[in-house]
Design a protein around this motif. Structure first.
Motif, PDB file in Angstrom:
ATOM      1  N   VAL A 200      12.736  50.465  37.910  1.00 33.74           N
ATOM      2  CA  VAL A 200      13.550  50.741  36.953  1.00 33.74           C
ATOM      3  C   VAL A 200      12.608  51.526  35.907  1.00 33.74           C
ATOM      4  N   VAL A 201      13.118  52.849  35.431  1.00 38.35           N
ATOM      5  CA  VAL A 201      12.193  53.535  34.246  1.00 38.35           C
ATOM      6  C   VAL A 201      13.230  53.659  32.835  1.00 38.35           C
ATOM      7  N   ASP A 202      12.889  53.353  31.889  1.00 38.40           N
ATOM      8  CA  ASP A 202      13.497  53.420  30.407  1.00 38.40           C
ATOM      9  C   ASP A 202      12.974  54.461  29.619  1.00 38.40           C
ATOM     10  N   THR A 203      13.577  55.342  29.528  1.00 36.04           N
ATOM     11  CA  THR A 203      13.138  56.452  28.563  1.00 36.04           C
ATOM     12  C   THR A 203      13.465  56.461  27.234  1.00 36.04           C
ATOM     13  N   PHE A 204      12.396  56.487  26.086  1.00 30.70           N
ATOM     14  CA  PHE A 204      12.712  56.563  24.661  1.00 30.70           C
ATOM     15  C   PHE A 204      12.112  57.695  24.068  1.00 30.70           C
ATOM     16  N   ASN A 205      13.132  58.496  23.543  1.00 27.92           N
ATOM     17  CA  ASN A 205      12.672  59.740  22.649  1.00 27.92           C
ATOM     18  C   ASN A 205      12.240  59.637  21.411  1.00 27.92           C
ATOM     19  N   ILE A 206      10.731  59.953  21.076  1.00 29.31           N
ATOM     20  CA  ILE A 206      10.045  59.603  19.975  1.00 29.31           C
ATOM     21  C   ILE A 206      10.055  60.687  19.032  1.00 29.31           C
ATOM     22  N   ALA A 207      10.619  60.785  18.003  1.00 29.01           N
ATOM     23  CA  ALA A 207      10.689  61.965  17.083  1.00 29.01           C
ATOM     24  C   ALA A 207       9.186  62.059  16.422  1.00 29.01           C
ATOM     25  N   VAL A 208       8.958  63.483  16.065  1.00 31.09           N
ATOM     26  CA  VAL A 208       7.843  63.744  15.486  1.00 31.09           C
ATOM     27  C   VAL A 208       8.172  64.886  14.608  1.00 31.09           C
ATOM     28  N   ASP A 209       8.700  64.467  13.467  1.00 32.58           N
ATOM     29  CA  ASP A 209       9.137  65.008  12.177  1.00 32.58           C
ATOM     30  C   ASP A 209       8.356  65.930  11.469  1.00 32.58           C
ATOM     31  N   LEU A 210       8.060  67.081  11.609  1.00 31.63           N
ATOM     32  CA  LEU A 210       7.080  67.782  10.823  1.00 31.63           C
ATOM     33  C   LEU A 210       7.862  69.194  10.262  1.00 31.63           C
ATOM     34  N   ASP A 211       9.190  69.029  10.007  1.00 31.21           N
ATOM     35  CA  ASP A 211       9.813  70.192   9.281  1.00 31.21           C
ATOM     36  C   ASP A 211       9.609  70.656   7.921  1.00 31.21           C
ATOM     37  N   GLY A 212       8.984  69.561   7.217  1.00 34.31           N
ATOM     38  CA  GLY A 212       8.606  69.828   5.714  1.00 34.31           C
ATOM     39  C   GLY A 212       9.907  69.795   4.878  1.00 34.31           C
TER      40      GLY A 212
END
Length: 414
Positions: A200-212
């Motif tokens: 079983v694979v659990d996927t997590f979306n990790i944000a990299v906020d660089l929009d200023g």
């Protein structure tokens, strides 16, 4: 060196150019650089200071692009095995741990000299907060150049550098402030937690906020907090992973439960490649380029696919496809095209130099012959002259002999 009746002592000064130690020769009494403009020594200095750096820069550009492009693809895949513990190959500057974002984008707001860049948008961030970080210029006359920040004036937003840039800055020149060798983008990456017992694979979306925007751009600590928050929300007390920032400011992810591993998926931010997480290569130029030590120790971690499916080689196909992509020269040449062009240019320059030497030798030979025709010795002519002198001597000797006989006869008759 001796000029007329005066002698001038020389001394050497060691400097660094592109990471290598070189020596400059100066006059000891004045400190003026000794720079001959002709002769063999001038040619050697020109080769070292002009020709060699040009090709070294091209080779480093090729290696850096190769490393980053392949790492971006590799970081978004998984291998036959997954990680139980992983520490990023790159460390951020202490300020990027939690004080300032991983990357700050800006634009020059006023014309400045080669050693200073003024960006009013940075004003108010804190006196000397950017000292120790690196500025990479992304547009204008200095595009592609990187320098270390040695001073930052908070009221004006002026950055001061360790070495001057090649050209003066003009308003509108864009730049990035970072502590890493490679740039990131506003986006995200996937962290995949694998239960090896059930697949079983659990996927997590990790944000990299660089929009200023909103003063909430990502720091390394905020990325770690996002990982731990999402894991805790999903698994609760049985959280199989933990992320943290090491004492030397690297990202570390560790499996806390047996049977759980982790890998990575689609990375639109290039965070993984920039931080050296799940990458194939290390280094930032031709001299430092190397295969990742993690991959060397365990080739099963080579990210050949994007899933756990048997025979999945989709990521390997993406890696192979990079060979035909137009990645160099502003999207007009492949990596191989760029390399062949560099080698061809060097070969052409070498052939041209050899032709010039041959031509100069021919000119020198012609001039030497012309000089010798006027001032040189003609052996045949000299032999003829010597024979003429010899015959003249023989004639005079014969004449004297005859006169001597006549005198002898005359005296005998008397």
């Amino acid at each position: 060196l001796v000029f007329g009746g005066a002698s001038h002592a020389l001394e050497t000064e060691q400097t660094t150019d592109r990471g290598s130690a070189i020596y400059q020769v100066r006059f000891a009494e004045s400190g003026v650089l000794f720079s001959p403009d002709s002769g063999e020594l001038a040619g050697l200095l020109q080769s070292r200071d002009e020709i060699l750096p040009q090709y070294l820069d091209q080779l480093n550009d090729l290696a850096k692009k190769f490393i980053f492009e392949y790492n971006k693809v590799h970081a978004s895949g998984m291998g036959l095995e997954r990680y139980t513990t992983l520490t990023s190959g790159m460390a951020v500057h202490p300020a990027s741990r939690g004080t300032i974002p991983l990357q700050v984008a800006g634009t020059a707001s006023a014309q400045a000299n080669r050693s200073t860049l003024v960006a009013s948008s940075l004003a108010g961030d804190g006196q000397n907060v950017y000292v120790g970080l690196t500025v990479e210029v992304t547009s204008g006359a200095n595009a592609g150049e990187r320098r270390r920040v040695t001073g930052f004036d908070d009221p004006t937003g002026a950055l001061v550098f360790d070495q001057p840039f090649p050209e003066n800055f003009t308003a509108g020149d864009s730049f990035l402030i970072t502590s890493l060798d490679y740039p990131m983008e506003h986006g995200s990456f996937e962290l995949k937690v694998v239960n090896e017992n059930t697949d079983v694979v659990d996927t997590f979306n990790i944000a990299v906020d660089l929009d200023g925007l909103n003063n909430n751009d990502s720091t390394l600590q905020s990325v770690v907090s996002d990982i731990n928050t999402q894991l805790a929300a999903h698994y609760g007390a049985g959280n199989p992973l933990v992320a943290r920032v090491t004492n030397d400011n690297r990202l570390e992810i560790v499996s806390q439960q047996s049977g759980y591993t982790f890998g990575f998926g689609q990375d639109t931010s290039h965070f993984l490649a920039a931080m050296g997480v799940n990458t194939l290569f290390t280094g930032s130029d031709a001299g430092s380029m190397d295969l990742s030590a993690t991959i060397k120790d365990n080739p099963n971690l080579v990210a050949t696919g994007t899933s756990l499916s048997t025979g999945d080689n989709s990521n390997l196909q993406s890696l192979l496809a990079l060979r035909s992509q137009l990645l160099m020269e502003n999207g007009t040449a492949t990596l191989d095209d760029y390399y062949q062009g560099m080698v061809g240019s060097l070969g052409e320059m070498t052939a041209s130099a050899a032709d010039q030497r041959t031509n100069q030798e021919m000119v020198m030979g012609s001039l030497t012959n012309q000089r010798n025709s006027i001032s040189g010795v003609n052996v045949d002519e000299e032999v003829i002259n010597m024979i003429a002198y010899q015959r003249a001597f023989q004639g005079v000797a014969r004449y004297i002999g005859i006169v001597d006989q006549l005198l002898e006869t005359l005296i005998s008759s008397i």
